[in-house]
Design a protein around this motif. Sequence first.
Motif, PDB file in Angstrom:
ATOM      1  N   LYS A 121       0.831  -1.207   0.000  1.00 29.76           N
ATOM      2  CA  LYS A 121       0.000   0.000   0.000  1.00 29.76           C
ATOM      3  C   LYS A 121       0.864   1.254   0.000  1.00 29.76           C
ATOM      4  O   LYS A 121       1.864   1.338   0.700  1.00 29.76           O
ATOM      5  CB  LYS A 121      -0.914   0.018   1.235  1.00 29.76           C
ATOM      6  N   ASP A 122       0.446   2.242  -0.793  1.00 25.26           N
ATOM      7  CA  ASP A 122       1.207   3.484  -0.917  1.00 25.26           C
ATOM      8  C   ASP A 122       1.202   4.320   0.361  1.00 25.26           C
ATOM      9  O   ASP A 122       2.201   4.900   0.726  1.00 25.26           O
ATOM     10  CB  ASP A 122       0.649   4.337  -2.059  1.00 25.26           C
ATOM     11  N   ASN A 123       0.067   4.399   1.053  1.00 26.26           N
ATOM     12  CA  ASN A 123      -0.038   5.281   2.213  1.00 26.26           C
ATOM     13  C   ASN A 123       0.201   4.549   3.534  1.00 26.26           C
ATOM     14  O   ASN A 123      -0.133   5.052   4.592  1.00 26.26           O
ATOM     15  CB  ASN A 123      -1.407   5.968   2.242  1.00 26.26           C
ATOM     16  N   PHE A 124       0.809   3.390   3.496  1.00 23.31           N
ATOM     17  CA  PHE A 124       1.083   2.613   4.704  1.00 23.31           C
ATOM     18  C   PHE A 124       2.470   2.993   5.221  1.00 23.31           C
ATOM     19  O   PHE A 124       3.467   2.855   4.535  1.00 23.31           O
ATOM     20  CB  PHE A 124       1.020   1.115   4.383  1.00 23.31           C
ATOM     21  N   ASN A 125       2.544   3.504   6.455  1.00 17.92           N
ATOM     22  CA  ASN A 125       3.810   4.027   6.955  1.00 17.92           C
ATOM     23  C   ASN A 125       4.379   3.273   8.156  1.00 17.92           C
ATOM     24  O   ASN A 125       5.155   3.814   8.910  1.00 17.92           O
ATOM     25  CB  ASN A 125       3.678   5.518   7.289  1.00 17.92           C
ATOM     26  N   ILE A 126       3.996   2.026   8.339  1.00 15.88           N
ATOM     27  CA  ILE A 126       4.553   1.211   9.412  1.00 15.88           C
ATOM     28  C   ILE A 126       5.570   0.260   8.792  1.00 15.88           C
ATOM     29  O   ILE A 126       5.283  -0.382   7.795  1.00 15.88           O
ATOM     30  CB  ILE A 126       3.451   0.425  10.150  1.00 15.88           C
ATOM     31  N   GLU A 127       6.744   0.207   9.399  1.00 13.02           N
ATOM     32  CA  GLU A 127       7.808  -0.667   8.913  1.00 13.02           C
ATOM     33  C   GLU A 127       8.228  -1.625  10.024  1.00 13.02           C
ATOM     34  O   GLU A 127       7.897  -1.400  11.188  1.00 13.02           O
ATOM     35  CB  GLU A 127       9.026   0.163   8.502  1.00 13.02           C
ATOM     36  N   THR A 132       9.242  -0.508  13.778  1.00 15.30           N
ATOM     37  CA  THR A 132       8.410   0.578  14.287  1.00 15.30           C
ATOM     38  C   THR A 132       7.760   0.142  15.599  1.00 15.30           C
ATOM     39  O   THR A 132       7.312  -0.993  15.740  1.00 15.30           O
ATOM     40  CB  THR A 132       7.300   0.939  13.276  1.00 15.30           C
ATOM     41  N   ILE A 161       1.463   5.116  16.392  1.00 16.69           N
ATOM     42  CA  ILE A 161       2.888   4.846  16.212  1.00 16.69           C
ATOM     43  C   ILE A 161       3.625   5.621  17.289  1.00 16.69           C
ATOM     44  O   ILE A 161       3.321   6.790  17.539  1.00 16.69           O
ATOM     45  CB  ILE A 161       3.355   5.290  14.801  1.00 16.69           C
ATOM     46  N   GLU A 183       6.733   7.553  18.450  1.00 12.72           N
ATOM     47  CA  GLU A 183       7.911   8.230  17.922  1.00 12.72           C
ATOM     48  C   GLU A 183       8.762   8.709  19.081  1.00 12.72           C
ATOM     49  O   GLU A 183       8.253   9.258  20.038  1.00 12.72           O
ATOM     50  CB  GLU A 183       7.497   9.411  17.041  1.00 12.72           C
TER      51      GLU A 183
END
Length: 92
Positions: free
Chosen positions: A50-56, A59, A89, A91
């Motif tokens: 997915k393009d807008n998925f920001n979990i790696e 994380t 998430i 940070e």
Amino acid sequence: MNLKPIGERIVVKMLEVEEKTASGIVLPSSAQEKPQVAEVVAISKELAGKDNFNIEVGTKVIYSKYAGTEVKLEQDEYIIVKLEDVLAIVEE
């Protein structure tokens, strides 16, 4: 052995819990509350694409208190969590 989640799921590993209170009292494991902060160790292929998925992987996330399925592999404990149960998430 590797865990590869399917669907919109991630695999997380709970972070260690402090075993002492601020005043130095040692808590037995039965008195400790399970942490809701965990580190992502695997992501399903469906989510990774997915393009807008920001979990790696790596994380730190906060997930719902009663979410997921606990799994023990070898000596490690993991939780398989649906994406909708990830609340935030962390940070640093």
